[in-house]
Design a protein around this motif. Structure first.
Motif, PDB file in Angstrom:
ATOM      1  N   GLY A  61       0.807  -1.223   0.000  1.00  0.00           N
ATOM      2  CA  GLY A  61       0.000   0.000   0.000  1.00  0.00           C
ATOM      3  C   GLY A  61       0.836   1.268   0.000  1.00  0.00           C
ATOM      4  N   LEU A  62       1.936   1.237   0.748  1.00  0.00           N
ATOM      5  CA  LEU A  62       2.806   2.411   0.790  1.00  0.00           C
ATOM      6  C   LEU A  62       3.376   2.708  -0.598  1.00  0.00           C
ATOM      7  CD1 LEU A  62       4.524   4.606   2.126  1.00  0.00           C
ATOM      8  CD2 LEU A  62       6.060   2.828   2.977  1.00  0.00           C
ATOM      9  N   ASP A  63       3.825   1.675  -1.293  1.00  0.00           N
ATOM     10  CA  ASP A  63       4.339   1.863  -2.658  1.00  0.00           C
ATOM     11  C   ASP A  63       3.241   2.402  -3.572  1.00  0.00           C
ATOM     12  OD1 ASP A  63       6.770   0.909  -1.855  1.00  0.00           O
ATOM     13  OD2 ASP A  63       6.724  -0.929  -3.058  1.00  0.00           O
ATOM     14  N   ALA A  64       2.022   1.908  -3.409  1.00  0.00           N
ATOM     15  CA  ALA A  64       0.917   2.367  -4.265  1.00  0.00           C
ATOM     16  C   ALA A  64       0.793   3.891  -4.171  1.00  0.00           C
ATOM     17  CB  ALA A  64      -0.389   1.694  -3.849  1.00  0.00           C
ATOM     18  N   LEU A  65       0.806   4.411  -2.940  1.00  0.00           N
ATOM     19  CA  LEU A  65       0.650   5.859  -2.735  1.00  0.00           C
ATOM     20  C   LEU A  65       1.882   6.620  -3.242  1.00  0.00           C
ATOM     21  CD1 LEU A  65      -0.866   5.658   0.850  1.00  0.00           C
ATOM     22  CD2 LEU A  65      -2.097   6.280  -1.251  1.00  0.00           C
ATOM     23  N   HIS A  66       3.047   6.086  -2.936  1.00  0.00           N
ATOM     24  CA  HIS A  66       4.291   6.722  -3.367  1.00  0.00           C
ATOM     25  C   HIS A  66       4.376   6.777  -4.896  1.00  0.00           C
ATOM     26  CE1 HIS A  66       8.845   6.007  -4.054  1.00  0.00           C
ATOM     27  NE2 HIS A  66       8.563   7.269  -4.203  1.00  0.00           N
ATOM     28  N   LEU A  67       4.053   5.661  -5.554  1.00  0.00           N
ATOM     29  CA  LEU A  67       4.180   5.613  -7.013  1.00  0.00           C
ATOM     30  C   LEU A  67       3.150   6.521  -7.697  1.00  0.00           C
ATOM     31  CD1 LEU A  67       5.060   1.852  -7.662  1.00  0.00           C
ATOM     32  CD2 LEU A  67       6.588   3.818  -7.420  1.00  0.00           C
ATOM     33  N   ILE A  68       1.975   6.684  -7.089  1.00  0.00           N
ATOM     34  CA  ILE A  68       0.992   7.627  -7.654  1.00  0.00           C
ATOM     35  C   ILE A  68       1.609   9.031  -7.687  1.00  0.00           C
ATOM     36  CG2 ILE A  68      -1.184   8.848  -7.223  1.00  0.00           C
ATOM     37  CD1 ILE A  68      -2.254   6.213  -5.953  1.00  0.00           C
ATOM     38  N   LEU A  69       2.220   9.433  -6.574  1.00  0.00           N
ATOM     39  CA  LEU A  69       2.821  10.774  -6.497  1.00  0.00           C
ATOM     40  C   LEU A  69       3.949  10.902  -7.515  1.00  0.00           C
ATOM     41  CD1 LEU A  69       2.853  11.038  -2.597  1.00  0.00           C
ATOM     42  CD2 LEU A  69       1.409  12.375  -4.146  1.00  0.00           C
ATOM     43  N   ASP A 194       2.741  -9.236   1.758  1.00  0.00           N
ATOM     44  CA  ASP A 194       2.491  -7.861   1.336  1.00  0.00           C
ATOM     45  C   ASP A 194       1.976  -7.805  -0.099  1.00  0.00           C
ATOM     46  OD1 ASP A 194       3.136  -5.991   3.430  1.00  0.00           O
ATOM     47  OD2 ASP A 194       5.206  -6.691   3.293  1.00  0.00           O
ATOM     48  N   ALA A 195       1.063  -6.875  -0.347  1.00  0.00           N
ATOM     49  CA  ALA A 195       0.564  -6.628  -1.701  1.00  0.00           C
ATOM     50  C   ALA A 195      -0.200  -5.314  -1.684  1.00  0.00           C
ATOM     51  CB  ALA A 195      -0.354  -7.757  -2.165  1.00  0.00           C
ATOM     52  N   GLY A 196      -0.301  -4.695  -2.853  1.00  0.00           N
ATOM     53  CA  GLY A 196      -1.043  -3.441  -2.959  1.00  0.00           C
ATOM     54  C   GLY A 196      -1.454  -3.191  -4.394  1.00  0.00           C
ATOM     55  N   ALA A 197      -2.181  -2.097  -4.619  1.00  0.00           N
ATOM     56  CA  ALA A 197      -2.626  -1.779  -5.979  1.00  0.00           C
ATOM     57  C   ALA A 197      -2.999  -0.305  -6.061  1.00  0.00           C
ATOM     58  CB  ALA A 197      -3.835  -2.627  -6.380  1.00  0.00           C
ATOM     59  N   VAL A 198      -3.007   0.181  -7.301  1.00  0.00           N
ATOM     60  CA  VAL A 198      -3.536   1.512  -7.599  1.00  0.00           C
ATOM     61  C   VAL A 198      -4.747   1.314  -8.497  1.00  0.00           C
ATOM     62  CG1 VAL A 198      -3.083   3.718  -8.751  1.00  0.00           C
ATOM     63  CG2 VAL A 198      -1.242   2.564  -7.491  1.00  0.00           C
ATOM     64  N   THR A 199      -5.824   2.073  -8.245  1.00  0.00           N
ATOM     65  CA  THR A 199      -6.924   2.112  -9.208  1.00  0.00           C
ATOM     66  C   THR A 199      -7.066   3.544  -9.710  1.00  0.00           C
ATOM     67  OG1 THR A 199      -8.517   2.382  -7.400  1.00  0.00           O
ATOM     68  CG2 THR A 199      -8.247   0.162  -8.293  1.00  0.00           C
ATOM     69  N   THR A 200      -7.450   3.677 -10.960  1.00  0.00           N
ATOM     70  CA  THR A 200      -7.601   4.993 -11.578  1.00  0.00           C
ATOM     71  C   THR A 200      -8.374   4.857 -12.897  1.00  0.00           C
ATOM     72  OG1 THR A 200      -6.398   6.945 -12.407  1.00  0.00           O
ATOM     73  CG2 THR A 200      -5.387   4.814 -12.840  1.00  0.00           C
ATOM     74  N   ASP A 201      -8.945   5.965 -13.359  1.00  0.00           N
ATOM     75  CA  ASP A 201      -9.568   5.998 -14.689  1.00  0.00           C
ATOM     76  C   ASP A 201      -8.638   6.649 -15.709  1.00  0.00           C
ATOM     77  OD1 ASP A 201     -11.853   4.799 -13.805  1.00  0.00           O
ATOM     78  OD2 ASP A 201     -13.054   6.635 -13.709  1.00  0.00           O
ATOM     79  N   ASP A 202      -7.460   7.043 -15.256  1.00  0.00           N
ATOM     80  CA  ASP A 202      -6.531   7.836 -16.077  1.00  0.00           C
ATOM     81  C   ASP A 202      -5.569   6.890 -16.811  1.00  0.00           C
ATOM     82  OD1 ASP A 202      -4.325   9.345 -16.914  1.00  0.00           O
ATOM     83  OD2 ASP A 202      -4.418  10.705 -15.197  1.00  0.00           O
ATOM     84  N   ALA A 203      -5.762   6.751 -18.128  1.00  0.00           N
ATOM     85  CA  ALA A 203      -4.970   5.799 -18.912  1.00  0.00           C
ATOM     86  C   ALA A 203      -3.477   6.157 -18.887  1.00  0.00           C
ATOM     87  CB  ALA A 203      -5.469   5.768 -20.359  1.00  0.00           C
ATOM     88  N   GLY A 204      -3.181   7.440 -18.957  1.00  0.00           N
ATOM     89  CA  GLY A 204      -1.785   7.872 -18.958  1.00  0.00           C
ATOM     90  C   GLY A 204      -1.102   7.533 -17.642  1.00  0.00           C
ATOM     91  N   LEU A 205      -1.810   7.786 -16.552  1.00  0.00           N
ATOM     92  CA  LEU A 205      -1.254   7.468 -15.224  1.00  0.00           C
ATOM     93  C   LEU A 205      -1.043   5.956 -15.094  1.00  0.00           C
ATOM     94  CD1 LEU A 205      -0.660   8.869 -12.384  1.00  0.00           C
ATOM     95  CD2 LEU A 205      -2.787   7.772 -11.682  1.00  0.00           C
ATOM     96  N   ALA A 206      -2.013   5.175 -15.550  1.00  0.00           N
ATOM     97  CA  ALA A 206      -1.907   3.712 -15.451  1.00  0.00           C
ATOM     98  C   ALA A 206      -0.670   3.229 -16.210  1.00  0.00           C
ATOM     99  CB  ALA A 206      -3.176   3.055 -15.998  1.00  0.00           C
ATOM    100  N   HIS A 207      -0.446   3.791 -17.391  1.00  0.00           N
ATOM    101  CA  HIS A 207       0.713   3.399 -18.192  1.00  0.00           C
ATOM    102  C   HIS A 207       2.015   3.714 -17.455  1.00  0.00           C
ATOM    103  CE1 HIS A 207       3.015   2.545 -21.833  1.00  0.00           C
ATOM    104  NE2 HIS A 207       3.676   3.671 -21.603  1.00  0.00           N
TER     105      HIS A 207
END
Ligand SMILES: *Cc1c(COP(=O)(O)O)cnc(C)c1O
Length: 371
Positions: A61-69, A194-207
């Motif tokens: 989860g920590l990586d999910a938040l960090h990688l979004i930023l 450990d495991a985590g994920a990011v969800t988003t509707d933003d195709a560019g961010l997902a890529h």
């Protein structure tokens, strides 16, 4: 009488033992352990569950938040508004990105970030608001989204505790620009590691995130950016797929037990129960009460063989890790009060109804006696 543990995970795994073994064997036989079919299938299933277009599995989860930023390019010189009242991971994600966490006090009724105070904390350096859906109840997202829109900020959800929770009928993970999820074993949907994920509707961010989690690479041995190794492995993905099918039922059971606590503990002197606004449907990651004599309440429960926990005993600004911010005791009084008074009672989908009755009786006895 048998002790009531705060949390035990054996029951859910016992319940799913056969299916979990099958999933394990499938991965074993496939001989493929990183970034394969299980991950792809889990990402699709979890995105559909949240109502998001994309899901990107990561290491935690920590990586999910960090990688979004990181993917948004938020870093040195930038500010990110975070709740003062949260688990330290929400702040650490901002620090890892090189930006500055700016703590904002909660609404004392919901424990979640207070949009009015967020408005007052926005500066020209602010790049994002991180909303944490603490204890499994969504933050006040409409007000936060309006602020983000007015000031051109990203709205990021820390959905580590809120898998399945809704805000005005809409699922957590789909209430901002991007959301970080944790599948730490004790979360509502937990892996066996450990495991985590990011969800988003933003195709560019997902890529971008698919690159960042894998050494900055989309094509093997082509590294476009300095990425990380933060992947949700095949084994965890396969186990999570089994458990995801159970999540709606587990959340309903949590809601039923929480409802019983709300009824059985109402109107007790000195005891503050969780407040649920009309727009929220929480999934009760934790059932948290407040009492001025919290430590005595915890001891009373302990003596009755009932486990409980404090989420959390020390707020991030008073941790050694954030000494550099120079925020002394008394600087964030609401958060400090919450940390001094909260107690989490046992609540998980396999907790027997009789155990809930015993907890209720013990809390009642304390609250009435302590008057
Ligand atoms: C659990 C949690 C995290 C971090 O998740 P990990 O998977 O343990 O890294 C972040 N924020 C909150 C609010 C959490 O409860």
């Amino acid at each position: 009488m048998k002790p009531i543990p705060f949390l035990e995970l054996q029951s859910q795994h016992q319940d799913l033992r056969a299916e979990l073994n099958l999933a394990f064997n499938e991965v074993l036989d496939s001989g493929w352990f990183i970034q394969g079919r299980q991950l792809e299938a889990f990402e699709q299933e979890y995105a559909a569950y949240c109502g998001s277009k994309y899901c990107i599995g990561v290491g935690n989860g920590l990586d999910a938040l960090h990688l979004i930023l990181r993917a948004y390019g938020i870093g040195a010189g930038d500010e990110v508004i975070v709740p003062s009242n949260t688990y330290i991971a929400s702040w650490l994600a901002v620090s890892y990105a090189g930006a500055r966490p700016v703590p904002v006090e909660p609404d004392l009724r919901t424990y979640n970030i207070d949009p009015e105070r967020v408005a007052a904390a926005i500066t020209p350096r602010t790049k994002a608001i991180m909303a944490v859906h603490l204890y499994g109840q969504t933050a006040e997202m409409d007000a936060l989204r309006a602020l983000a829109g007015q000031h051109g900020l990203k709205l990021i959800e820390d959905a580590a505790q809120s898998q399945g929770a809704t805000y005005q009928g809409k699922r957590s993970g789909n209430l901002g620009d991007a959301a970080g999820h944790s599948f730490y074993p004790g979360k509502n949907l937990g892996a066996m590691g450990d495991a985590g994920a990011v969800t988003t509707d933003d195709a560019g961010l997902a890529h971008k995130l698919r690159g960042l989690r894998n050494y900055g690479s989309h094509i093997k041995y082509h590294n476009e950016v300095k990425g990380y190794n933060s992947r949700l492995d095949e084994l965890q993905a396969a186990l999570l797929r089994v458990k995801l099918k159970k999540l709606p039922e587990w959340n309903r059971q949590r809601q039923a037990l929480a409802q019983r606590y709300q009824q059985g503990l109402q109107d007790l002197p000195g005891l503050t129960l969780p407040y649920v606004p009309a727009w929220a449907e929480p999934v009760w990651h934790l059932y948290v009460v407040r009492h001025a004599q919290r430590d005595a309440l915890q001891q009373h429960l302990q003596a009755a063989g009932i486990g409980s926990m404090i989420h959390y005993p020390i707020p991030p600004h008073l941790q050694g890790a954030y000494r550099e911010m120079g925020l002394a005791a008394g600087s964030l009084p609401l958060s400090e009060q919450i940390h001094a008074e909260v107690l989490s009672l046992p609540l998980d989908p396999y907790l027997p109804a009789e155990s809930v009755e015993r907890v209720i009786a013990a809390v009642r006895e304390f609250a009435i006696g302590a008057r």
